[in-house]
Design a protein around this motif. Sequence first.
Motif, PDB file in Angstrom:
ATOM      1  N   UNK A 134      42.386  50.999  33.578  1.00 20.20           N
ATOM      2  CA  UNK A 134      41.655  50.530  34.747  1.00 20.20           C
ATOM      3  C   UNK A 134      42.008  49.085  35.118  1.00 20.20           C
ATOM      4  N   UNK A 135      42.698  48.375  34.233  1.00 23.03           N
ATOM      5  CA  UNK A 135      43.073  46.985  34.546  1.00 23.03           C
ATOM      6  C   UNK A 135      44.187  46.914  35.586  1.00 23.03           C
ATOM      7  N   UNK A 136      44.947  47.998  35.701  1.00 21.04           N
ATOM      8  CA  UNK A 136      46.082  47.973  36.633  1.00 21.04           C
ATOM      9  C   UNK A 136      46.024  49.162  37.596  1.00 21.04           C
ATOM     10  N   UNK A 180      35.168  46.818  36.866  1.00 25.20           N
ATOM     11  CA  UNK A 180      35.782  46.286  38.083  1.00 25.20           C
ATOM     12  C   UNK A 180      34.701  45.996  39.116  1.00 25.20           C
ATOM     13  N   UNK A 181      35.065  45.175  40.092  1.00 28.26           N
ATOM     14  CA  UNK A 181      34.209  44.984  41.261  1.00 28.26           C
ATOM     15  C   UNK A 181      35.145  44.789  42.451  1.00 28.26           C
ATOM     16  N   UNK A 182      34.833  45.418  43.569  1.00 31.33           N
ATOM     17  CA  UNK A 182      35.711  45.260  44.737  1.00 31.33           C
ATOM     18  C   UNK A 182      35.797  43.795  45.131  1.00 31.33           C
ATOM     19  N   UNK A 183      36.991  43.351  45.519  1.00 31.77           N
ATOM     20  CA  UNK A 183      37.159  41.970  45.968  1.00 31.77           C
ATOM     21  C   UNK A 183      37.018  41.931  47.493  1.00 31.77           C
ATOM     22  N   UNK A 219      32.822  50.667  38.695  1.00 30.87           N
ATOM     23  CA  UNK A 219      33.281  49.702  39.694  1.00 30.87           C
ATOM     24  C   UNK A 219      32.141  49.381  40.639  1.00 30.87           C
ATOM     25  N   UNK A 220      31.769  48.117  40.726  1.00 27.47           N
ATOM     26  CA  UNK A 220      30.608  47.803  41.549  1.00 27.47           C
ATOM     27  C   UNK A 220      31.001  47.424  42.967  1.00 27.47           C
ATOM     28  N   UNK A 221      30.223  47.975  43.892  1.00 22.24           N
ATOM     29  CA  UNK A 221      30.273  47.483  45.255  1.00 22.24           C
ATOM     30  C   UNK A 221      29.237  46.372  45.298  1.00 22.24           C
ATOM     31  N   UNK A 222      29.674  45.160  44.992  1.00 21.00           N
ATOM     32  CA  UNK A 222      28.741  44.042  44.896  1.00 21.00           C
ATOM     33  C   UNK A 222      29.168  42.974  45.873  1.00 21.00           C
ATOM     34  N   UNK A 224      41.229  41.543  38.635  1.00 22.74           N
ATOM     35  CA  UNK A 224      40.749  41.514  40.018  1.00 22.74           C
ATOM     36  C   UNK A 224      41.112  42.849  40.656  1.00 22.74           C
ATOM     37  N   UNK A 225      40.248  43.338  41.530  1.00 22.31           N
ATOM     38  CA  UNK A 225      40.466  44.652  42.141  1.00 22.31           C
ATOM     39  C   UNK A 225      40.629  44.453  43.646  1.00 22.31           C
TER      40      UNK A 225
END
Length: 575
Positions: A29-31, A312-315, A290-293, A346-347
Motif C-alpha cells: 500500500x506504500x506504492x 493512507x489519506x487522500x492528498x 484510506x481516509x477521506x479526511x 503520501x497518496x
Amino acid sequence: MSLPTPASNASPYALQPLLHAPSPDEAWWRRAVIYQIYPRSFKDSTGSGMGDLAGITAELPQIATLGVDAIWLSPFFPSPQKDAGYDVSDYRGVDALFGTMDDAQILINTAKSFGIRIIIDIVPNHCSNEHALFTAALAAAPGSAEREMFHFADGLGEGGNTPPNNWSSLFGGSGWTRVQNPDGTPGQYYFHLFDTTQPDFNWRNPAVQEEFEKTLRFWLDAGAGGFRIDVAHAMFKKEGLPDWGGAPDGTPRPGFPFADAPMFAQPELHQVFARWREICDVYPGEPVLCSEANVRPLTRLADWVAPGQMHQSFNFDFLRTLWDRDALASVIGDSLSAFDTVGAPTTWVLSNHDVSRHATRFGLDGVALDLGDGIGPRDPQPDTVRGLARARAATVFMLGLPGGAYLYQGEELGLGDHTTLEDGFRQDPTFLRSNGERIGRDGCRVPIPWVHDAPAYGFSPTGESWLPQPEDFAELSRDLQKADPASTLNLYRKALALRSELGLGLGSLAFYENPELPEVLAIRNGDTISVLNLSDAPVVLPAGEPLLFSDADGEPLAAEGLLGANAAAWLRATD
Ligand code: NOJ
C-alpha cells in the motif's frame, strides 16, 4: 525549431539535496496505484442504465491491463440513492440496482485472481434515514437508547423552533431537521452534515462503534482488501455541540481556524482508527485503511496516518492545486516532509467523483473550484485540448512521485466532465439543496464510453444511461484508444508499467532548481528524472535518456533537447 537557450551554457537544472528518502518498508500500500470505480457509471450489464457489479467483473481484464494494484468501489450497498449511495440503509448487503451479495463475492474473488484487491467504501459519519437504526430512533422517545445512536436534540427558544445550534449542512441549508412526535406535534431535531436523508451517527456511543466493527469484519471475511473511509474527519463532534462561526466545510477564515471547528478532526477519532487498524491487521494481505479526511494543514493530516492509524489519506491539497509550478512544488515538498515525520507514504490524487475531472480543471485557466463544485452550461467552458494535454502531463508527473496514487475511472481515457449537462438531468443533492446555485458533481459522474459507435457508447446494452453522455465521448471511447499507440489509455498503461519497473512508488525525491525556467518543475526519484513543463512553449530538457513523454511529439522534440508545451517527461539520469 530553434532551441530556447539558457542564459549560460551550463544546464539550467541544479539538483538539490534529497528531500525524501526511499522507503525501506516495501508494503504494497506504500506504492499502490488504486483505481476508483463509481459503480453507477462504469458498466451496465443489464440494460437498466445503471452500472452494476456484474458489469465490473466482466471488465476486470481491461482493468488488469492497466496494471493497478487495487480497485476502490464507491458504495453499492442498499440505499435510497439520495446521495448516489452515500446514504446507506444496510452496510452489509448489495443494492438490487447493482446486483446481489453473490455478485459482490464473485467480483472480489475474480479480482483476486487478477491480483487486484477490492477496497470497500465505508460511510461511518452518517447513514440513510431509511436505515433500521434511524427508523427505530424516530419511533423511540427523546432520551432513548435508539435516539442516542444519532445526534437528536431539543430546539431552542419559544416552542423549540430554533435549531439546537447554528451548524450548516455541507450541501447547503441548515444541518438540522425537525421530526414529528407521534401526536403530530413538532419534536426534536437531528443533525446531518449532508442531506436531510443522511443523519449523522453519534460516535461517542460505544454501540455505534460496535456496529461498524461488525461491518468491517463482514467485508474482511468476504475477502475485501481494505476500506476507504468517507468523511473520516467528521465522525466525532465536540462535546456539547457548540455554535461555530466558521465556514461550514471548515475552510479557515480569520478568527476561525480549522483547528477550532467543532464538527471536524476531534481527538477522539484516533482511538477508533487505532481499533480499526487492529481489526485489519489480523487479516491476511494487509488490508488497507484510506481516509477521506479533509484536514488542514498537512502537518495535522499526518496524525491520521501515524503508526497504528490509517495506512493512507487522500492528498486533497495536491488535488486542489492549480496549474502553477510554485504551488505544486510547495504542496509536493510539504506533503512529503509532513508525512515523513510519521513514516507514512503520501497518496496522490487528481480526480474523483466529487470534483471536476483534471482534464476539465486544467482547461480552465486559474479558476479554483471548490471540492464538490463542477462546471455547468452557464459557466465559462474549458479549453478541452489544452486541458487534456495538461491532464496527461499532470498524471505522468504524479506517477513519477514517490508514494501511492489513486486514479478515477475514465481518466485513463482522458475524459473531462460533461460541462453542458442540462439542469433537468441533475441528481446531486448539492444542486437540489442549493436550488441550483451550486451546480454539483453530476458532470464528473457521467457513464464512461467503451465503444465509439454503440448506443450509450457501449456503457449499457440498451443505450440507457442514468446521465446523458457528451458527444466527445465517442472519440474518447476505449475501443478506439486501445488501437491507438498515442492514446491516453496507452500512455497510462506505459506509465504504470514503467513506474512499477523503476520502483518509483517506493522511491526518493530531490527537486531540481531551475530559476531560468520558472514554469518548469523537475524532480529526481532514484535514477529517474521527471519534468513537468507548465508553460505554453517548449523548454530545454535536462540531460538524460528519454523514457516516457506525455505528448505525442515528445520524442522528436527530445531529439532537439526540448520538452513540449504543457507536457511531462521521464528520463533516466546519465550522471
Ligand atoms: C464524500 C463522498 O465522496 C461524497 O460523494 C458524499 O456526497 C459525501 N462524502 C457524503 O457521504
